[in-house]
Design a protein around this motif. Structure first.
Motif, short mmCIF file in Angstrom:
data_model
loop_
_atom_site.label_atom_id
_atom_site.label_comp_id
_atom_site.label_asym_id
_atom_site.label_seq_id
_atom_site.Cartn_x
_atom_site.Cartn_y
_atom_site.Cartn_z
N GLU A 1 1.52 3.97 -11.72
CA GLU A 1 1.48 4.71 -10.47
C GLU A 1 0.11 4.53 -9.82
OE1 GLU A 1 1.60 8.89 -11.05
OE2 GLU A 1 1.57 9.36 -8.91
N VAL A 2 0.15 4.13 -8.56
CA VAL A 2 -1.10 3.96 -7.81
C VAL A 2 -1.70 5.34 -7.54
CG1 VAL A 2 -2.11 3.20 -5.63
CG2 VAL A 2 -0.33 1.83 -6.73
N LYS A 3 -2.98 5.47 -7.82
CA LYS A 3 -3.66 6.74 -7.57
C LYS A 3 -5.02 6.48 -6.95
CE LYS A 3 -4.71 11.15 -9.79
NZ LYS A 3 -4.79 11.89 -11.08
N LEU A 4 -5.30 7.20 -5.88
CA LEU A 4 -6.60 7.12 -5.21
C LEU A 4 -7.13 8.54 -5.07
CD1 LEU A 4 -5.57 4.66 -2.35
CD2 LEU A 4 -6.88 4.08 -4.39
N VAL A 5 -8.36 8.75 -5.50
CA VAL A 5 -8.94 10.08 -5.44
C VAL A 5 -10.30 10.00 -4.74
CG1 VAL A 5 -9.75 12.06 -6.75
CG2 VAL A 5 -7.79 10.74 -7.58
N GLU A 6 -10.38 10.68 -3.59
CA GLU A 6 -11.62 10.67 -2.83
C GLU A 6 -12.52 11.82 -3.24
OE1 GLU A 6 -8.21 9.52 0.03
OE2 GLU A 6 -8.59 10.97 -1.58
N SER A 7 -13.79 11.63 -3.05
CA SER A 7 -14.76 12.70 -3.28
C SER A 7 -15.99 12.42 -2.43
CB SER A 7 -15.15 12.78 -4.76
OG SER A 7 -15.74 11.57 -5.20
N SER B 1 -9.65 9.39 4.23
CA SER B 1 -8.76 9.04 3.13
C SER B 1 -8.91 7.56 2.81
CB SER B 1 -7.31 9.32 3.50
OG SER B 1 -7.12 10.67 3.86
N CYS B 2 -8.79 7.24 1.54
CA CYS B 2 -8.73 5.82 1.20
C CYS B 2 -7.27 5.43 0.98
CB CYS B 2 -9.61 5.47 0.01
SG CYS B 2 -9.32 6.38 -1.51
N VAL B 3 -7.00 4.18 1.20
CA VAL B 3 -5.62 3.68 1.17
C VAL B 3 -5.61 2.24 0.66
CG1 VAL B 3 -5.83 2.95 3.60
CG2 VAL B 3 -3.55 3.28 2.59
N THR B 4 -4.54 1.93 -0.08
CA THR B 4 -4.30 0.55 -0.49
C THR B 4 -2.81 0.30 -0.47
OG1 THR B 4 -4.87 -1.11 -2.17
CG2 THR B 4 -4.11 1.02 -2.98
N ASP B 5 -2.32 -0.76 -0.02
CA ASP B 5 -3.03 -1.99 0.26
C ASP B 5 -3.17 -2.15 1.77
OD1 ASP B 5 -2.39 -5.39 -1.02
OD2 ASP B 5 -4.21 -4.52 -0.14
N VAL B 6 -4.25 -2.79 2.18
CA VAL B 6 -4.46 -3.11 3.59
C VAL B 6 -4.71 -4.61 3.69
CG1 VAL B 6 -5.39 -0.83 4.16
CG2 VAL B 6 -6.95 -2.63 3.43
N ASP B 7 -4.66 -5.10 4.89
CA ASP B 7 -4.86 -6.54 5.11
C ASP B 7 -6.00 -6.73 6.09
OD1 ASP B 7 -3.07 -9.28 6.65
OD2 ASP B 7 -4.44 -9.28 4.93
N CYS C 1 -14.15 6.62 -3.66
CA CYS C 1 -12.70 6.52 -3.86
C CYS C 1 -12.47 5.91 -5.24
CB CYS C 1 -12.07 5.65 -2.78
SG CYS C 1 -10.31 5.32 -3.01
N ALA C 2 -11.91 6.70 -6.13
CA ALA C 2 -11.60 6.24 -7.48
C ALA C 2 -10.16 5.74 -7.51
CB ALA C 2 -11.79 7.37 -8.48
N ALA C 3 -9.99 4.48 -7.90
CA ALA C 3 -8.67 3.85 -7.87
C ALA C 3 -8.14 3.61 -9.27
CB ALA C 3 -8.76 2.53 -7.11
N SER C 4 -6.84 3.77 -9.44
CA SER C 4 -6.21 3.49 -10.72
C SER C 4 -4.74 3.17 -10.50
CB SER C 4 -6.36 4.69 -11.67
OG SER C 4 -5.72 5.83 -11.13
N GLY C 5 -4.13 2.57 -11.51
CA GLY C 5 -2.71 2.30 -11.45
C GLY C 5 -2.33 0.97 -10.83
N PHE C 6 -3.29 0.14 -10.54
CA PHE C 6 -2.99 -1.18 -9.99
C PHE C 6 -4.15 -2.13 -10.32
CE2 PHE C 6 -5.93 -1.08 -6.37
CZ PHE C 6 -6.14 0.29 -6.20
N THR C 7 -3.92 -3.42 -10.08
CA THR C 7 -4.96 -4.42 -10.34
C THR C 7 -5.97 -4.38 -9.20
OG1 THR C 7 -3.35 -5.81 -11.50
CG2 THR C 7 -5.42 -6.86 -10.80
N PHE C 8 -7.09 -3.75 -9.46
CA PHE C 8 -8.09 -3.48 -8.43
C PHE C 8 -8.51 -4.75 -7.69
CE2 PHE C 8 -11.15 -0.68 -6.55
CZ PHE C 8 -12.31 -1.41 -6.37
N ASP C 9 -8.78 -5.83 -8.43
CA ASP C 9 -9.29 -7.05 -7.82
C ASP C 9 -8.26 -7.79 -6.97
OD1 ASP C 9 -11.47 -7.92 -10.63
OD2 ASP C 9 -11.73 -6.56 -8.93
#
Length: 129
Positions: free
Chosen positions: A1-7, A95-101, A22-30
């Motif tokens: 599960e993709v998770k993004l947590v802002e602080s 807010s942070c969001v993924t994925d963007v182009d 923005c702490a990201a988890s649940g996907f291949t960051f790179d």
């Protein structure tokens, strides 16, 4: 599960600085690009800055160029937005969001939301004048 947590949000005086994380988890960051979007009261959400982990490219909204800096740490799966010289026009929920182009058109960079995207919960950035 993709998770993004802002602080990092909070009240700051005009002219001051703030760093959002923005702490990201649940996907291949790179393999992804991550963006920071802002929603001010009564206004549409707008893209502020984006960064691609795929090729290191970045995008900045014209109004924040020279004042905001986006960066990432792939070892920690973190994306940061350093905001300097804050003005009363910039408050809202960031807010942070993924994925963007990120792409270039007519010599200018752009950042767009992709259909399969996930949002963080957002962090409030009020600015006092």
């Amino acid at each position: 599960e993709v998770k993004l947590v802002e602080s990092g949000g909070g009240l700051v005086q005009a002219g001051g600085s703030l760093r959002l994380s923005c702490a990201a988890s649940g996907f291949t960051f790179d393999a992804k690009a991550i963006g920071w979007f802002r929603q001010a009261p009564g206004k549409a959400r707008e893209g502020i800055s984006c960064i691609s982990q795929r090729d290191g490219s970045t995008y900045y909204r014209d109004s924040v160029k020279g004042r905001f800096t986006i960066s990432s740490d792939s070892a920690k799966n973190m994306v940061y937005l350093q905001m300097n010289s804050l003005t009363p026009e910039v408050p809202g929920v960031y807010s942070c969001v993924t994925d963007v182009d990120l792409y270039s058109a007519f010599g200018a960079p752009h950042c767009i939301l992709l259909p399969d995207r996930s949002w963080g919960q957002g962090t409030q950035v009020p600015v006092s004048s």
